[in-house]
Design an enzyme around this catalytic site. Structure first.
Site, PDB file in Angstrom:
ATOM      1  N   ASP A 117       0.873  -1.166   0.000  1.00 31.60           N
ATOM      2  CA  ASP A 117       0.000   0.000   0.000  1.00 31.60           C
ATOM      3  C   ASP A 117       0.915   1.222   0.000  1.00 31.60           C
ATOM      4  OD1 ASP A 117      -1.932   1.906   0.253  1.00 31.60           O
ATOM      5  OD2 ASP A 117      -2.556   1.352   2.281  1.00 31.60           O
ATOM      6  N   THR A 148      -1.814  -1.327  -3.899  1.00 32.03           N
ATOM      7  CA  THR A 148      -3.163  -0.869  -3.529  1.00 32.03           C
ATOM      8  C   THR A 148      -3.216   0.642  -3.314  1.00 32.03           C
ATOM      9  OG1 THR A 148      -2.803  -1.203  -1.157  1.00 32.03           O
ATOM     10  CG2 THR A 148      -3.632  -3.094  -2.415  1.00 32.03           C
ATOM     11  N   GLN A 151      -6.724   6.996  -5.472  1.00 29.84           N
ATOM     12  CA  GLN A 151      -6.714   7.748  -6.722  1.00 29.84           C
ATOM     13  C   GLN A 151      -5.555   8.743  -6.775  1.00 29.84           C
ATOM     14  OE1 GLN A 151     -10.529   9.439  -7.602  1.00 29.84           O
ATOM     15  NE2 GLN A 151      -9.906  10.313  -9.559  1.00 29.84           N
ATOM     16  N   PHE A 152      -5.340   9.479  -5.690  1.00 29.44           N
ATOM     17  CA  PHE A 152      -4.241  10.442  -5.634  1.00 29.44           C
ATOM     18  C   PHE A 152      -2.899   9.741  -5.820  1.00 29.44           C
ATOM     19  CE2 PHE A 152      -0.981  12.456  -2.916  1.00 29.44           C
ATOM     20  CZ  PHE A 152      -0.887  13.695  -3.524  1.00 29.44           C
ATOM     21  N   THR A 226      -9.177   4.141   6.099  1.00 27.25           N
ATOM     22  CA  THR A 226      -9.936   3.313   5.158  1.00 27.25           C
ATOM     23  C   THR A 226      -9.008   2.583   4.184  1.00 27.25           C
ATOM     24  OG1 THR A 226     -10.278   5.270   3.781  1.00 27.25           O
ATOM     25  CG2 THR A 226     -12.045   4.668   5.302  1.00 27.25           C
ATOM     26  N   GLY A 227      -7.956   3.248   3.726  1.00 26.70           N
ATOM     27  CA  GLY A 227      -7.022   2.586   2.818  1.00 26.70           C
ATOM     28  C   GLY A 227      -6.289   1.441   3.489  1.00 26.70           C
ATOM     29  N   ASP A 228      -5.924   1.625   4.759  1.00 28.96           N
ATOM     30  CA  ASP A 228      -5.244   0.566   5.514  1.00 28.96           C
ATOM     31  C   ASP A 228      -6.157  -0.649   5.670  1.00 28.96           C
ATOM     32  OD1 ASP A 228      -3.226   2.518   5.910  1.00 28.96           O
ATOM     33  OD2 ASP A 228      -4.266   3.255   7.689  1.00 28.96           O
TER      34      ASP A 228
END
Length: 300
Positions: A117, A148, A151-152, A226-228
């Site tokens: 990530d 993973t 968008q940025f 949320t990404g984690d």
């Protein structure tokens, strides 16, 4: 589906907070609920995440400290059954380069799947020094099996402005060329859409690719971690459900929406940062048994 009792261990190198749910605090609980043993290295140990208005306190793990931890694990034979490496927030180039050494050491013992990530930032703002973009692009991502980004981060890593689905697919193709066979964009809002999408692109050994997307309603608010959570769920479900990426990403997307919706409802009317901490514990049942509301559609 694989048997939870036979799973390989996961080594997770991410941030840690005393209060709240980001980094390892967002990743480990869901993975454990899915039946995985998780070995944890905390790249930072903070009181809370950095979005709180009164700041934070804590310590940052240095690269040489990571090497010492690795040496201790290796001497005691504790790396032998690690089958997955998951990395998240890493705040310095020196530490990131030592993570490469960790992966190389793990792969001396066995084949290890690396889920990266590449935490750089979100919503137009960097969380880490900008020079890490080049390190990820040239040295880290080429070693990863799965990447993973949000968008940025996709835009920073590829130089492609992602406004349409074709832009997103072109960005995925660019990331495939760097090395990973699976690209999973954890959150993407395209021009003209009132929904948020998760997009996955998988490249076969012959170079052909298949891609899917899942759309869900765009909920109000900004939620850290949320990404984690998404990267951890993806690791878990793609290990449990092999050779069926759409089914795995449906479990990820439906779990994510359930957790964010519960967090959104709990924080309604409360403007505090703490009220927007992910309601992970309250979402235990949804993590173990994801709803089935959103389906993957093939786009390539």
């Amino acid at each position: 589906m694989s048997s939870p009792g036979n799973q390989e261990r996961i080594l997770s190198i991410q941030s840690h907070v005393v209060s709240g749910y980001v980094g390892n605090k967002a990743a480990c609980f869901p993975l454990q609920l899915l039946g995985f043993d998780v070995d944890v290295v905390n790249s930072v140990h903070f009181s809370n995440h950095t979005g709180y208005t009164e700041g934070f306190e804590g310590d940052v793990l240095q690269g040489e400290q990571l090497v010492k931890l690795l040496d201790g694990l290796e001497r005691n034979g504790l790396l032998d059954n690690i089958g997955h490496l998951l990395t998240g927030y890493i705040g310095s180039e020196s530490f990131l380069l030592q993570v490469i050494r960790v992966l190389q050491t793990l792969r001396k013992h066995r084949s290890v799947r690396f889920v990266c990530d590449p935490v750089l930032g979100d919503a137009g703002q960097f969380y880490v020094p900008r020079e890490l973009v080049k390190v990820y692009r040239e040295q880290v991502i080429p070693l990863a099996n799965v990447v993973t980004p949000n968008q940025f981060e996709v835009e920073q890593l590829t130089g492609i402005s992602v406004k349409t689905i074709n832009d997103a697919l072109n960005a995925c193709a660019s990331l495939h060329k760097m090395g990973p066979h699976l690209v999973f964009i954890t959150s993407i809002v395209l021009e003209g859409d009132d929904s948020i999408a998760i997009l996955a692109s998988q490249q076969a050994h012959d170079g052909s690719t298949q891609a899917w997307r899942i759309d869900s309603p765009l909920l109000s608010g900004q939620y850290t971690g949320t990404g984690d959570l998404c990267a951890a769920l993806l690791l878990g479900h793609t290990a449990l459900i092999q050779n069926d990426l759409p089914a795995a990403m449906e479990k990820v997307a439906n779990t994510m929406f359930a957790v964010i919706q519960r967090t959104n409802e709990a924080s309604s009317g409360d403007g505090s940062v703490s009220s927007r901490e992910l309601k992970l514990i309250q979402s235990k049942n949804d993590i173990e048994n994801p709803p089935n509301n959103f389906k993957a559609s093939r786009i390539q």
